[in-house]
Structure formats: C-alpha cells, structure tokens
Design an enzyme around this catalytic site. Structure first.
Site, PDB file in Angstrom:
ATOM      1  N   HIS A 178       0.790  -1.236   0.000  1.00 33.69           N
ATOM      2  CA  HIS A 178       0.000   0.000   0.000  1.00 33.69           C
ATOM      3  C   HIS A 178       0.825   1.290   0.000  1.00 33.69           C
ATOM      4  CE1 HIS A 178      -3.437  -2.667   1.365  1.00 33.69           C
ATOM      5  NE2 HIS A 178      -3.974  -1.959   0.385  1.00 33.69           N
ATOM      6  N   HIS A 213      -5.971  -3.917 -11.328  1.00 30.74           N
ATOM      7  CA  HIS A 213      -6.463  -3.738  -9.962  1.00 30.74           C
ATOM      8  C   HIS A 213      -7.990  -3.658 -10.025  1.00 30.74           C
ATOM      9  CE1 HIS A 213      -7.458  -1.019  -6.486  1.00 30.74           C
ATOM     10  NE2 HIS A 213      -6.552  -1.744  -5.881  1.00 30.74           N
TER      11      HIS A 213
END
Length: 392
Positions: free
Chosen positions: A195, A295
């Site tokens: 992240h 994604h």
C-alpha cells in the site's frame, strides 16, 4: 443515436465503502452502465465529477468514445486531472462501451481486438479485513482456498501506515506470511500488498525477509510517484514488484515504464480512464515486457466485467482482483454476476459488458456517509523509525 441522460448512482454494498455506478440513457432506448472507483471520505467528490462531466456528454454520439474522453480532458478539465476526474471519466467510458456493445450485439472484448483467452484468472482479496493474529489469517486463508481460489492477497504489515517502521513490524509480517504459507501449502499463490507505505530501505528488508515463502508479487512497496524509490526496490527485491493502482492515464504510467521500475503494473479500469485507456497502458507495458494485472477494488459486477473484457484482449495479462466481501451485493443487484470457478472467471457472452443490472434493487441501496475515523494525533505517534536490518 444520441445520449439523453447521464446519471450517477451512489450505492452502499453493505461493506466498507460506497460504490459509484454510472447510468447512461440514449434516444434509441439503449441504457449503458459503468462503475467509477470510489474511496471512503472522497466518494461524494467523485460522484460530483460524474454529474458535472455528464452534463457535457448529453447530446453526443455514444460511439465517439475517444473524442468524448479527449474533450473531457482537454476542454472540460482544461488538462488538470485528478483522482476524481479519472474515476468519473472511467465510469462514463465503461457505460459508453456497454451501449456500443448492446447496439452492435457484441461483447466489448470483440470490439477491442477480440479475445486471446477464454477465462480470466483472479485472486481473492478482502478476506483478511481487520485481522491481526497470524492464526486468524491462516484459518481465513484456508477457507478462501477451500472455496476454489488458487491465489489470495493481503497486506501483512500492522498499522498504522508509516514510511519508517520498527523491526517488529517486519517480524510480524514474516510470522503472518509464514503461517499462511504453512496453512495453504506451496501451490497457492500469495500476493503481498504494501500500500505505498515504506521507505526503500524497509521495503527491501521486508522483501528479503519474505522471499523464502515464494510470494507471487510485492505490490506498491513505495509511493508510486517516486520512480527512483520503486526502481531501487525492484533492483534489490527477490520478489517481482508491482505498482499502478494510484496512477492514472497513459501519462501517469509513462515514467514507470520508461525506467522499468517494476515487473508488473496494476492499473484500475475504474480510475485509469476506462477500458480503452487500460488497453493503451497495457500495450505500452507489453512493449517493455512488463506484465499487466488490473487492480479491481470495485464491485464484482460492472467494474469487474469491464476488467474481464479488457483482460480478455490483453496479451500480457496475468491475473486480476476479486473482492469476496462485495460478492453478496453483486448477487443482489445483478441477474448474471461473474462468479469465479476454480480461480477463474469465464468470459461473459452477452452484448456490451454482459451484465444485467437490476436497477430497482440498485436504487433501493443508496450510499451512506462514511463514519468518521479516529485519525492519529501527534501524541499517538511515538518513536517508530528504525534502521534496516537483515536479521530475521
């Protein structure tokens, strides 16, 4: 055929964030659907962009997708893009392709070059939300594999997200991944998502510490805008590195591809600019021998279907994302949701995106304000910086 209405529908799927659906009507009676990426505390801004941009789409020919997106960037946004702009443009673009596919009675993948595969591999995500104990991760991972998935993703680091972390955070990540690997065995692919939070020194330490468990990839170890940091990690990491979910449009990916800063990119069809833009980005990566793994922190309906159509026509595709906690919602609002079987999704055969949305149910699940989070104060921070170490 002309566009007569663009509507933004913010819906709450019952888990975490709101989802943003785009509905476009035409004077031919054809309705197209798309999905814009959303983010908690920012979904209202994204929905506002859909509504404002939509005013300039009304009256246009839905077949003129490239020109509509060019006008949106050049004239509507005056070449000042943002997360909110790209999310809105992506949702509108998907809905236009849905209309074009329905008008021509063709699935979208036939209109963007035709399929190069009959099924799309997916990895499970969302299954480990808010877990902390390594044994809890392991038991949950076992259930994911038992349900048929052959790949799963998690963020192994404890919170909070900070650039500089103590050694204990890396040790905890190692314990978590080791426990999961022991539980699922050697054949299941484990994908690691960092992240965008670490300094290169910590990211490299973490990659080296986790390499023995043979992770499939090491996603977003550093801020995606810092190309040099990504390249440093890629050069030292024994695990393939990934970035792309926070990059938007071809221009956003250009520096990453030019510098070969990662092994894999993961653009999101709901925020990178839509289906066609995703194809352009993937083609540019293909020329650099960089793989593409879209994604998809979105619903298991519209954005997933848009991803599947693009992935079907993408030679350098490897795997995409499936959020298990959104599955129940998808089954409620969709008459023919895409469902993984043994870790793969078969290509939809219907026209457009191939998804039949139950509009009445969608409208019955309006979005909700996101609860105010307890964000840290200075006194909550404490000494977290740590020197890198290889001793694990």
């Amino acid at each position: 055929m002309k566009i007569t209405k663009v509507e933004c529908l913010t819906v709450h799927p019952g888990w975490r964030k709101n989802l943003i659906f785009v509905r476009i009507e035409t004077d031919a009676g054809i309705v197209g659907w798309g999905e814009a990426y959303s983010q908690y505390d920012r979904d209202r801004a994204i929905a506002a962009q859909v509504e404002e941009m939509g005013r300039y789409v009304v009256g246009r020919d839905p077949f003129e997708i490239r020109h509509i997106l060019q006008v949106a960037f050049d004239d509507y946004a005056q070449r000042r893009a943002s997360l909110e702009f790209h999310c809105a443009a992506s949702g509108i673009e998907q809905a236009l392709w849905d209309i074009v596919g329905k008008a021509t009675d063709q699935p979208v993948y036939n209109l963007i070059g035709g399929k190069v595969r009959d099924r799309i591999r997916v990895y499970a995500n969302g299954w480990s939300y808010k877990m902390r104990d390594a044994d809890d991760y392991a038991r949950a991972a076992e259930k994911v594999v038992e349900s048929g998935f052959t790949a799963l993703k998690l963020d192994p680091l404890p919170r909070p997200w900070r650039t500089y972390i103590p050694k204990q955070h890396i040790r905890q990540a190692v314990k978590t991944v080791r426990t999961i690997r022991d539980a699922v065995g050697p054949e299941v692919d484990i994908l690691l998502d960092i992240h965008r939070r670490l300094a290169p020194m910590h990211a490299i330490d973490l990659a080296n510490a986790l390499a023995e468990f043979e992770p499939y990839w090491f996603e977003e170890p550093c801020q995606s805008e810092n190309i040099n940091a990504l390249a440093d990690v890629r050069a030292a990491s024994p695990i393939p590195t990934v970035t792309g979910e926070a990059l938007y449009g071809r221009a956003g990916f250009r520096p990453v591809l030019r510098e070969r800063a990662v092994d894999i990119i993961n653009p999101d069809v709901a925020n990178c600019g839509g289906i066609l833009e995703l194809m352009y980005i993937a083609a540019a990566a293909e020329a650099e021998m960089i793989a593409c793994s879209p994604h998809n922190y979105n619903s298991t309906t519209l954005a997933l279907s848009a991803t599947v159509h693009a992935s079907a026509a993408m030679p350098n595709f490897i795997i995409t994302e499936y959020f298990i906690p959104f599955e129940e919602f998808g089954q409620k609002i969709c008459r023919n949701p895409l469902k993984p079987v043994d870790g793969y999704i078969l290509l939809p055969e219907g026209p457009g995106l191939g998804i039949e949305v139950n509009e009445e149910v969608v409208r019955s699940m309006p979005g909700k304000p996101f609860p105010k989070r307890e964000l840290p104060l200075p006194e909550n921070e404490g000494p977290r910086a740590a020197l890198p170490t290889k001793a694990f």
